[in-house]
Design a protein around this motif. Structure first.
Motif, PDB file in Angstrom:
ATOM      1  N   ARG A 209      12.559   6.140 -16.542  1.00 51.10           N
ATOM      2  CA  ARG A 209      13.352   4.949 -16.820  1.00 51.10           C
ATOM      3  C   ARG A 209      13.965   4.381 -15.543  1.00 51.10           C
ATOM      4  N   GLU A 210      14.537   5.228 -14.710  1.00 54.28           N
ATOM      5  CA  GLU A 210      15.180   4.769 -13.480  1.00 54.28           C
ATOM      6  C   GLU A 210      14.168   4.112 -12.536  1.00 54.28           C
ATOM      7  N   ILE A 211      13.001   4.712 -12.404  1.00 49.48           N
ATOM      8  CA  ILE A 211      11.978   4.139 -11.525  1.00 49.48           C
ATOM      9  C   ILE A 211      11.505   2.793 -12.064  1.00 49.48           C
TER      10      ILE A 211
ATOM     11  N   ALA B  27       2.537   6.569  -6.899  1.00 47.75           N
ATOM     12  CA  ALA B  27       1.536   7.494  -7.434  1.00 47.75           C
ATOM     13  C   ALA B  27       1.968   8.943  -7.210  1.00 47.75           C
ATOM     14  N   GLU B  28       2.516   9.223  -6.038  1.00 44.82           N
ATOM     15  CA  GLU B  28       2.993  10.580  -5.754  1.00 44.82           C
ATOM     16  C   GLU B  28       4.183  10.934  -6.637  1.00 44.82           C
ATOM     17  N   ARG B  29       5.107   9.988  -6.815  1.00 47.00           N
ATOM     18  CA  ARG B  29       6.264  10.227  -7.678  1.00 47.00           C
ATOM     19  C   ARG B  29       5.792  10.503  -9.098  1.00 47.00           C
TER      20      ARG B  29
ATOM     21  N   ALA C 163       0.836  -1.207   0.000  1.00 51.58           N
ATOM     22  CA  ALA C 163       0.000   0.000   0.000  1.00 51.58           C
ATOM     23  C   ALA C 163       0.871   1.257   0.000  1.00 51.58           C
ATOM     24  N   GLN C 164       1.894   1.264   0.829  1.00 52.41           N
ATOM     25  CA  GLN C 164       2.774   2.431   0.879  1.00 52.41           C
ATOM     26  C   GLN C 164       3.556   2.599  -0.415  1.00 52.41           C
ATOM     27  N   LEU C 165       3.951   1.491  -0.994  1.00 48.95           N
ATOM     28  CA  LEU C 165       4.673   1.559  -2.257  1.00 48.95           C
ATOM     29  C   LEU C 165       3.780   2.106  -3.371  1.00 48.95           C
TER      30      LEU C 165
END
Length: 115
Positions: free
Chosen positions: A106-108, A76-78, A69-71
């Protein structure tokens, strides 16, 4: 390993090797205090499994649910922040900003695929 006299005589503040010249890694997706809570919960589940296996599994499942959930919220915020940074830019004049946004996506994505 041999003693390196030249290296030993270098000033303390000067980088000495490739590892010290690297840029810092990517920012963690979850704050460290949140990561610590989840890890602590999982450790507790692992440590109590022998005495109360069902309760330990429920606690591990709860830690899993909290982590996912936190991930999801962090991703979503990122995404929201990334999109806000490039959405209103003119591709003809702000290609550097768009290139940076693409690099961040790309990095994410690469980090997610290597989890």
């Amino acid at each position: 390993m041999m003693y390196d006299q030249k290296r030993a005589q270098q000033p303390a503040g000067r980088p000495r090797g490739p590892a010290e010249r690297r840029t810092p890694g990517p920012e963690p997706l979850l704050p460290s205090d949140e990561q610590d809570k989840i890890v602590q919960s999982l450790r507790h589940a692992l440590n109590t499994f022998a005495d109360t296996p069902l309760k330990a599994l429920e606690e591990a499942e709860s830690a899993y649910d909290e982590a996912t959930a936190q991930l999801v919220n962090a991703l979503a915020e990122r995404r929201r922040l990334l999109r806000a940074g490039w959405q209103d830019q003119d591709p003809g004049t702000q290609s550097d900003g768009l290139r940076l946004a693409l690099r961040q996506y790309r990095e994410i994505i690469q980090r997610l695929l290597h989890v």
